[in-house]
Design a protein around this motif. Structure first.
Motif, PDB file in Angstrom:
ATOM      1  N   VAL A 375       0.858  -1.190   0.000  1.00 54.89           N
ATOM      2  CA  VAL A 375       0.000   0.000   0.000  1.00 54.89           C
ATOM      3  C   VAL A 375       0.894   1.239   0.000  1.00 54.89           C
ATOM      4  N   ASN A 376       0.358   2.324  -0.478  1.00 55.15           N
ATOM      5  CA  ASN A 376       1.149   3.551  -0.557  1.00 55.15           C
ATOM      6  C   ASN A 376       0.211   4.745  -0.386  1.00 55.15           C
ATOM      7  N   LEU A 377       0.763   5.948  -0.543  1.00 55.89           N
ATOM      8  CA  LEU A 377      -0.048   7.151  -0.339  1.00 55.89           C
ATOM      9  C   LEU A 377      -0.747   7.113   1.022  1.00 55.89           C
ATOM     10  N   GLU A 378       0.043   6.923   2.052  1.00 58.22           N
ATOM     11  CA  GLU A 378      -0.541   6.933   3.402  1.00 58.22           C
ATOM     12  C   GLU A 378      -0.955   8.359   3.744  1.00 58.22           C
ATOM     13  N   ARG A 379      -2.192   8.530   4.131  1.00 55.46           N
ATOM     14  CA  ARG A 379      -2.707   9.866   4.446  1.00 55.46           C
ATOM     15  C   ARG A 379      -3.640   9.801   5.645  1.00 55.46           C
ATOM     16  N   LYS A 380      -3.776  10.954   6.322  1.00 56.33           N
ATOM     17  CA  LYS A 380      -4.752  11.071   7.415  1.00 56.33           C
ATOM     18  C   LYS A 380      -5.852  12.041   6.993  1.00 56.33           C
ATOM     19  N   PHE A 449       6.676   5.511  -5.745  1.00 56.05           N
ATOM     20  CA  PHE A 449       7.291   6.694  -5.124  1.00 56.05           C
ATOM     21  C   PHE A 449       6.213   7.649  -4.606  1.00 56.05           C
ATOM     22  N   GLY A 450       4.987   7.166  -4.493  1.00 60.95           N
ATOM     23  CA  GLY A 450       3.904   8.021  -4.034  1.00 60.95           C
ATOM     24  C   GLY A 450       3.359   8.871  -5.167  1.00 60.95           C
ATOM     25  N   LEU A 451       2.565   9.853  -4.806  1.00 58.31           N
ATOM     26  CA  LEU A 451       1.893  10.681  -5.810  1.00 58.31           C
ATOM     27  C   LEU A 451       1.385  11.946  -5.142  1.00 58.31           C
ATOM     28  N   GLY A 452       1.278  13.013  -5.940  1.00 53.10           N
ATOM     29  CA  GLY A 452       0.707  14.253  -5.396  1.00 53.10           C
ATOM     30  C   GLY A 452       1.749  15.070  -4.666  1.00 53.10           C
ATOM     31  N   LYS A 453       1.283  15.920  -3.773  1.00 52.72           N
ATOM     32  CA  LYS A 453       2.183  16.858  -3.095  1.00 52.72           C
ATOM     33  C   LYS A 453       3.349  16.161  -2.373  1.00 52.72           C
ATOM     34  N   PRO A 454       3.105  15.099  -1.611  1.00 52.40           N
ATOM     35  CA  PRO A 454       4.251  14.499  -0.910  1.00 52.40           C
ATOM     36  C   PRO A 454       4.997  13.449  -1.728  1.00 52.40           C
ATOM     37  N   VAL A 455       4.822  13.430  -3.052  1.00 48.55           N
ATOM     38  CA  VAL A 455       5.557  12.448  -3.869  1.00 48.55           C
ATOM     39  C   VAL A 455       7.036  12.524  -3.512  1.00 48.55           C
ATOM     40  N   CYS A 456       7.690  11.363  -3.536  1.00 46.54           N
ATOM     41  CA  CYS A 456       9.067  11.312  -3.031  1.00 46.54           C
ATOM     42  C   CYS A 456      10.002  12.291  -3.751  1.00 46.54           C
ATOM     43  N   PRO A 457      10.543  13.275  -3.027  1.00 48.55           N
ATOM     44  CA  PRO A 457      11.464  14.214  -3.687  1.00 48.55           C
ATOM     45  C   PRO A 457      12.866  13.621  -3.848  1.00 48.55           C
TER      46      PRO A 457
HETATM   47  C1  HEM Z   1      14.081   3.761  -3.859  1.00 45.96           C
HETATM   48  C2  HEM Z   1      14.112   4.720  -2.956  1.00 45.96           C
HETATM   49  C3  HEM Z   1      12.919   5.455  -2.412  1.00 45.96           C
HETATM   50  C4  HEM Z   1      11.604   5.097  -2.391  1.00 45.96           C
HETATM   51  C5  HEM Z   1      10.964   3.827  -2.931  1.00 45.96           C
HETATM   52  C6  HEM Z   1      10.883   6.173  -1.741  1.00 45.96           C
HETATM   53  C7  HEM Z   1       9.518   6.185  -1.539  1.00 45.96           C
HETATM   54  C8  HEM Z   1       8.827   7.234  -0.965  1.00 45.96           C
HETATM   55  C9  HEM Z   1       7.400   7.263  -0.779  1.00 45.96           C
HETATM   56  C10 HEM Z   1       6.457   6.147  -1.161  1.00 45.96           C
HETATM   57  C11 HEM Z   1       7.083   8.443  -0.199  1.00 45.96           C
HETATM   58  C12 HEM Z   1       5.679   8.916   0.207  1.00 45.96           C
HETATM   59  C13 HEM Z   1       5.045   9.639  -0.970  1.00 45.96           C
HETATM   60  C14 HEM Z   1       3.550   9.786  -0.866  1.00 45.96           C
HETATM   61  O1  HEM Z   1       2.966   9.412   0.144  1.00 45.96           O
HETATM   62  O2  HEM Z   1       2.928  10.270  -1.846  1.00 45.96           O
HETATM   63  C15 HEM Z   1       8.315   9.162   0.001  1.00 45.96           C
HETATM   64  C16 HEM Z   1       8.397  10.405   0.570  1.00 45.96           C
HETATM   65  C17 HEM Z   1       9.584  11.031   0.839  1.00 45.96           C
HETATM   66  N1  HEM Z   1      10.846  10.634   0.435  1.00 45.96           N
HETATM   67 FE1  HEM Z   1      11.302   8.956  -0.570  1.00 45.96          FE
HETATM   68  N2  HEM Z   1      11.778   7.133  -1.374  1.00 45.96           N
HETATM   69  C18 HEM Z   1      13.025   6.743  -1.774  1.00 45.96           C
HETATM   70  C19 HEM Z   1      14.205   7.443  -1.612  1.00 45.96           C
HETATM   71  C20 HEM Z   1      14.318   8.664  -1.003  1.00 45.96           C
HETATM   72  C21 HEM Z   1      15.551   9.382  -0.812  1.00 45.96           C
HETATM   73  C22 HEM Z   1      16.906   8.911  -1.298  1.00 45.96           C
HETATM   74  C23 HEM Z   1      15.239  10.537  -0.153  1.00 45.96           C
HETATM   75  C24 HEM Z   1      16.128  11.659   0.293  1.00 45.96           C
HETATM   76  C25 HEM Z   1      17.396  11.717   0.121  1.00 45.96           C
HETATM   77  C26 HEM Z   1      13.801  10.543   0.063  1.00 45.96           C
HETATM   78  C27 HEM Z   1      13.105  11.546   0.699  1.00 45.96           C
HETATM   79  C28 HEM Z   1      11.742  11.558   0.884  1.00 45.96           C
HETATM   80  C29 HEM Z   1      11.050  12.616   1.594  1.00 45.96           C
HETATM   81  C30 HEM Z   1      11.679  13.841   2.237  1.00 45.96           C
HETATM   82  C31 HEM Z   1       9.690  12.286   1.558  1.00 45.96           C
HETATM   83  C32 HEM Z   1       8.528  13.079   2.177  1.00 45.96           C
HETATM   84  C33 HEM Z   1       7.994  14.065   1.178  1.00 45.96           C
HETATM   85  C34 HEM Z   1       6.882  14.942   1.716  1.00 45.96           C
HETATM   86  O3  HEM Z   1       6.315  14.613   2.766  1.00 45.96           O
HETATM   87  O4  HEM Z   1       6.562  15.971   1.058  1.00 45.96           O
HETATM   88  N3  HEM Z   1      13.286   9.392  -0.459  1.00 45.96           N
HETATM   89  N4  HEM Z   1       9.354   8.411  -0.489  1.00 45.96           N
END
Ligand code: HEM
Length: 513
Positions: A375-380, A449-457
């Motif tokens: 599951v993904n896109l965890e939200r409250k 990698f999620g979707l929308g505003k919190p998509v993984c940066p």
């Molecule tokens: C294969 C590696 C990675 C995967 C599969 C992954 C996956 C994700 C997912 C699923 C989310 C939530 C997105 C959502 O709910 O829409 C997320 C958020 C986030 N990821 Fe990643 N991530 C990876 C690598 C990284 C790396 C390398 C960094 C930083 C160096 C990072 C930083 C973040 C941050 C800061 C958020 C929160 C964004 C927000 O709340 O606006 N991630 N990631």
């Protein structure tokens, strides 16, 4: 009265640890029953793992841990809409894939709020999560603006090539077995360390151990704390060993960073006094200071935020990608040739990596079949929300999207089969799928990698790191799985984990360019 008892048990010097636990157990029993009853009466969303007589959710949790994929499939079949799964990390309402676009755009569904509440971001020891969801968004801004620079690809290359030469051998000879599951984790830590923490800590074994183990410890802490009713958590976290471990790790991070910060401050002062330009460090310590513009920065929390966001996620994808390549050896030669041509033309740069399109496709195919989570896109839900089908998500509901769209036959042809060329062909096929064929592309059909505003940066950074590591391995070594080995993807609740005991065999190639 409970409060008084509680205070007495904690403050009375003669209270023994055991007595406190007995008291906690009684109190927690009472509060837990109340909590269970509350969950059951809170909304009319059906629960998929509810069993008669399962008052303490033992069966629900066992089913969740062992059969989450089947539970989700059953939920989708049984209910034409959201359903609830009782997990060991609380209850989640799972939304079928057709609601993905709606969830992406729904402003009352919030990611940081869920992380803050459900992963205890405000508790001491959980400071890494606290920094990720900090409203100042400093960590997110650094990830967006400072990571994924071309120069970092070269740092990745220097790190991984040096490590492989040293650890996997730099001389020709026979095949040798390497502990890939362990190596992948260590290599991700070592490749990222100079970029997150700078040269002073990049080769510090204690720092390295800290950054790769913090995520697991944090989740152990979350799990341990979750087992207690919400009312008791603000107290019980002080005595839970799992939470103490997290606090100790935060303390260690502070201790490790202190001399680095002092050294840099001293160095800067001396350089300025001598009329020289101060040394510029290209790492998250400097970027945090720059962004803070004189305001105090919690560097330990920042480093641990990078650790929890980057280490486990990147390791999992790198691990599984090499195992998939080894399981499909016909990919090795074309991948190698592609990487050699790209590096010869562009060096270890983002331009070079963008030429590695088959490699990009191979890693994306791995991620399609094994995203980090079911599951993904965890939200409250910040408010009571009415879904398009009329279902009400009461305020405070924790939701997540079912990711099974990534193996849906109406979206992906022959979805259960690994096809390393799938996204490469999509990219060059010219059709509508060309748009989201890259590893870093996201869409409602690909939400790893999620979707929308919190998509993984951090996905650009992770993609670069993984591609540099794999290209290096394939250019330097022949690789294969040990005879008869069939690494399995492990399911643990919603988590999908690459085989933690996976080994690969490697042999140094004759020509290394
Ligand atoms: C294969 C590696 C990675 C995967 C599969 C992954 C996956 C994700 C997912 C699923 C989310 C939530 C997105 C959502 O709910 O829409 C997320 C958020 C986030 N990821 Fe990643 N991530 C990876 C690598 C990284 C790396 C390398 C960094 C930083 C160096 C990072 C930083 C973040 C941050 C800061 C958020 C929160 C964004 C927000 O709340 O606006 N991630 N990631």
């Amino acid at each position: 009265m409970f409060n008084q008892l509680l205070t007495k048990a904690f403050l009375h010097p003669e209270s023994t640890y055991d007595q406190r636990w007995v008291l906690f157990s009684i109190l927690s029993g009472v509060v837990m029953v109340a909590a269970v009853l509350r969950v059951r009466s809170k909304s009319n969303i059906p629960v998929i793992n509810k069993y008669s007589g399962d008052f303490f959710l033992k069966k629900a949790h066992t089913e969740y841990l062992n059969n989450a994929k089947a539970l989700i499939a059953e939920g989708n079949k049984k209910f034409d809409g959201p359903f609830r799964v009782l997990t060991t990390l609380g209850s989640r309402v799972i939304l079928p894939p057709r609601f993905t676009d709606w969830a992406k755009n729904c402003k009352d569904l919030d990611h940081p709020k869920l992380v803050a509440d459900e992963y205890f971001a405000r508790y001491p020891g959980f400071d890494g999560s606290g920094m990720v969801v900090d409203p100042g968004r400093m960590m997110i801004n650094i990830t967006k603006t400072k990571l994924s620079q071309s120069s970092q690809c070269n740092i990745f290359n220097e790190r991984i090539s040096g490590i492989l030469e040293k650890e996997w051998t730099n001389t020709q000879g026979n095949w040798r077995t390497v502990d890939w599951a362990l190596d992948a984790q260590r290599y991700v830590g070592l490749m990222s360390a100079p970029i997150f923490a700078g040269p002073e800590l990049a080769n510090d074994p204690q720092w390295h151990e800290l950054t790769v183990t913090y995520t697991i410890n944090l989740f152990n802490g979350v799990r341990a704390l979750r087992a207690w009713p919400p009312l008791l958590r603000p107290i019980v976290h002080w005595i839970l060993p799992e939470c103490s471990t997290c606090r100790a790790q935060v303390k260690l991070a502070r201790n490790k960073l202190k001399p680095v910060l002092e050294k840099r401050a001293h160095e800067k002062k001396e350089e300025l006094a001598a009329g020289r330009n101060p040394t510029i460090y290209e790492d998250a310590i400097t970027w945090s200071e720059d962004l803070a513009a004189g305001r105090p920065v919690d560097h330990a929390a920042m480093q641990l935020a990078f650790a929890i966001s980057a280490m486990h996620t990147t390791t999992e994808l790198l691990r599984q990608a090499l195992l998939d390549i080894c399981a499909h050896p016909y990919l090795i030669q074309p991948l190698r040739e592609e990487a050699e041509a790209a590096v010869a033309k562009h060096g270890w740069t983002t331009a070079g990596l963008s030429q590695m399109q088959l490699l990009d496709s191979v890693v994306k195919e791995t991620q399609r079949l094994k995203p980090g989570s079911l599951v993904n896109l965890e939200r409250k839900a910040l408010e009571d929300i009415v879904m398009p089908n009329g279902t009400i998500l009461p305020k405070g509901t924790n939701i997540a999207m079912d990711t099974s769209v990534m193996w849906d036959p109406t979206v992906y042809l022959d979805p259960e089969t690994y096809d390393g060329y799938r996204f490469y062909n999509n990219r060059h096929g010219g059709g509508p799928r060309a748009r989201d064929a890259q590893l870093v592309s996201t869409s409602s059909d690909f939400i790893a990698f999620g979707l929308g505003k919190p998509v993984c940066p951090g996905r650009f950074f992770a993609a670069n790191e993984i591609k540099v590591a794999l290209a290096n391995i394939l250019m330097r070594y022949d690789v294969r799985l040990p005879d008869g080995a069939k690494p399995r993807v492990l399911h643990y609740g919603f988590e999908m984990l690459s085989d933690p005991s996976a080994k690969v065999e490697v042999k140094r190639r004759i020509t290394v360019k």
